[in-house]
Each structure stands twice: as structure tokens, then as C-alpha cells.
Design an enzyme around this catalytic site. Structure first.
Site, PDB file in Angstrom:
ATOM      1  N   THR A   1       0.840  -1.203   0.000  1.00  0.00           N
ATOM      2  CA  THR A   1       0.000   0.000   0.000  1.00  0.00           C
ATOM      3  C   THR A   1       0.875   1.252   0.000  1.00  0.00           C
ATOM      4  OG1 THR A   1      -0.123  -0.147   2.408  1.00  0.00           O
ATOM      5  CG2 THR A   1      -1.916  -1.133   1.152  1.00  0.00           C
ATOM      6  N   ARG A   2       1.780   1.307  -0.939  1.00  0.00           N
ATOM      7  CA  ARG A   2       2.692   2.450  -1.085  1.00  0.00           C
ATOM      8  C   ARG A   2       3.328   2.375  -2.466  1.00  0.00           C
ATOM      9  NH1 ARG A   2       7.496  -0.049  -1.014  1.00  0.00           N
ATOM     10  NH2 ARG A   2       7.775  -1.901   0.290  1.00  0.00           N
TER      11      ARG A   2
END
Length: 230
Positions: free
Chosen positions: A21-22
Site C-alpha cells: 500500500t505504497r
């Protein structure tokens, strides 16, 4: 939102690796090929704004390559290298991008991630992107610590990579060839360093002699002073 990673085999089969999630370290590749600032878009999403484009707006163009520049010795089991950076020469040129955060005088310790920067090149085709990367790696100089620059250069110049015939086992296969190549590389750079040191010494001596000559009055000056004494 996040980044999904896959491995692809020679039959174009995709194998899922992970989802983060980046942004990934390799996000500049996507930016260079698609002309999109992913960091800017990430901030827009965090601010509850919409993306500035749709999927239909994305048009990929050319090829991009990224090399991670680490404070590690790629020819010594990637052993970490610590010390103070004494000199940096960053590469420049068409299709060359450098994402970094290092400066001369900066101390590299074992307490943080050894990533020094990311070198990215773009070209209209793979050959152009590869040629630009090799040139950029040759221009890129960091003194004071060991880096992964020589390792990246040796790998990219190897025939298996040049021809696009490589896999996750390639490094094990060409390891001995790379070690032989790096020994030649180090010898050449040692000789270059010695020649540079000798040149710098002679230049400093010439500067001293020049300054002495500048301080010594010429014949016209001496003659003028003698006339004033008469």
C-alpha cells in the site's frame, strides 16, 4: 491504492509476488514510460481529490531502466560500506534521471537503509535506454565508500543482459565472469587514481613555482627602482 508485483516467465505467465500500500522503489520506471507524476497523484488521493487522469488517458512510450545505487560492495556478497562521502559526480544527459539525497561530507552509517539513490534512464527503445544507463553509470562517481555502481555496470554490459536473455538465476551463472571483470575494473581505476595523484602533485608544484615567479620582480621593475634611487 497500492502497487502489485509479479514475476513473468518466458511464456508470458504472470506470478503474483506481493502487494504494497505504497509506491515501490521502482515507481520512476512507470513515471518515465507513462509521463505521470505518481507522487503528486498520491498526494492528491490523500487530500481526497480525484486522479488527474483516467485509465484511457494513459499512453506508454519507450523503455526505462532503473539501477538502485547502494552503499554496498556488490562483489563481496553485498557487504555494507560505511564512511564519509568525499566526492560525488552525478550523471546528466538526455533521458537520464537521478533521484538521490546524498551530499559530499555526509556520513553513511549502518543505522539506516543503504540506498543512496536511484538512477533511471529512458529511451525510445530498450537498446537506447540501456546505452544511456551504461554511459550514466560510467559518469557516476562516489568516493569515500563502496557502492553498487561497478556491479550494476558489469551486469548491464554482460551479453546475457544485452541480449535480453536472463532470469533470476543469471547472476549465479555469470558470477565468475563478473568477478574477473571487476578485478580489471579496479586495476584500471587504481592506475587512474595514481596518474591523477601524480598530475595533481605536478600541478601544485607548478602553481608554487608560478607564484614564486610572480613575486619576483622582472628586469624592467628592477631597472625602474634603480632609476628612482639615483
Amino acid at each position: 491504492a497500492g502497487t502489485v508485483e509479479f514475476l513473468v516467465d518466458k511464456h508470458k505467465n504472470f506470478y503474483f509476488l506481493e502487494m504494497n500500500t505504497r509506491l515501490q522503489v521502482e515507481h520512476p520506471i512507470t513515471e518515465m514510460v507513462n509521463g505521470i507524476d505518481l507522487v503528486k497523484e498520491q498526494i492528491r488521493v490523500a487530500a481526497r481529490e480525484k486522479l488527474s487522469f483516467t485509465q484511457e488517458d494513459i499512453v506508454s512510450s519507450g523503455y526505462a531502466i532503473e539501477c538502485r545505487i547502494y552503499a554496498e560492495d556488490g562483489f563481496n556478497n553485498f557487504a555494507p560500506s560505511t564512511g564519509i562521502i568525499t566526492e560525488i559526480i552525478f550523471p546528466h544527459g538526455l533521458g537520464v534521471r537521478m533521484d538521490e539525497g546524498i551530499r559530499v561530507g555526509q556520513e553513511i552509517t549502518v543505522y539506516y537503509d543503504p540506498l543512496l539513490g536511484k538512477l533511471i534512464t529512458w529511451g525510445k527503445d530498450r537498446k537506447t535506454a540501456l546505452q544511456r544507463m551504461i554511459r550514466a553509470l560510467k559518469e557516476f562517481q562516489i568516493a569515500g565508500i563502496e557502492t553498487s555502481i561497478p556491479f550494476c555496470l558489469m551486469v548491464l554490459q554482460h551479453n546475457s543482459f544485452q541480449e535480453g536473455n536472463y532470469s533470476t538465476h543469471t547472476l549465479d551463472t555469470i558470477k565468475n565472469e563478473l568477478l574477473e571483470a571487476v578485478n580489471i575494473y579496479k586495476k584500471e581505476h587504481n592506475w587512474a587514481a595514481r596518474i591523477g595523484a601524480v598530475h595533481a602533485h605536478h600541478k601544485s608544484q607548478q602553481t608554487i613555482i608560478t607564484r614564486k615567479n610572480q613575486n619576483k620582480p622582472n628586469n624592467w621593475t628592477v631597472s625602474g627602482r634603480m632609476d628612482e634611487l639615483q
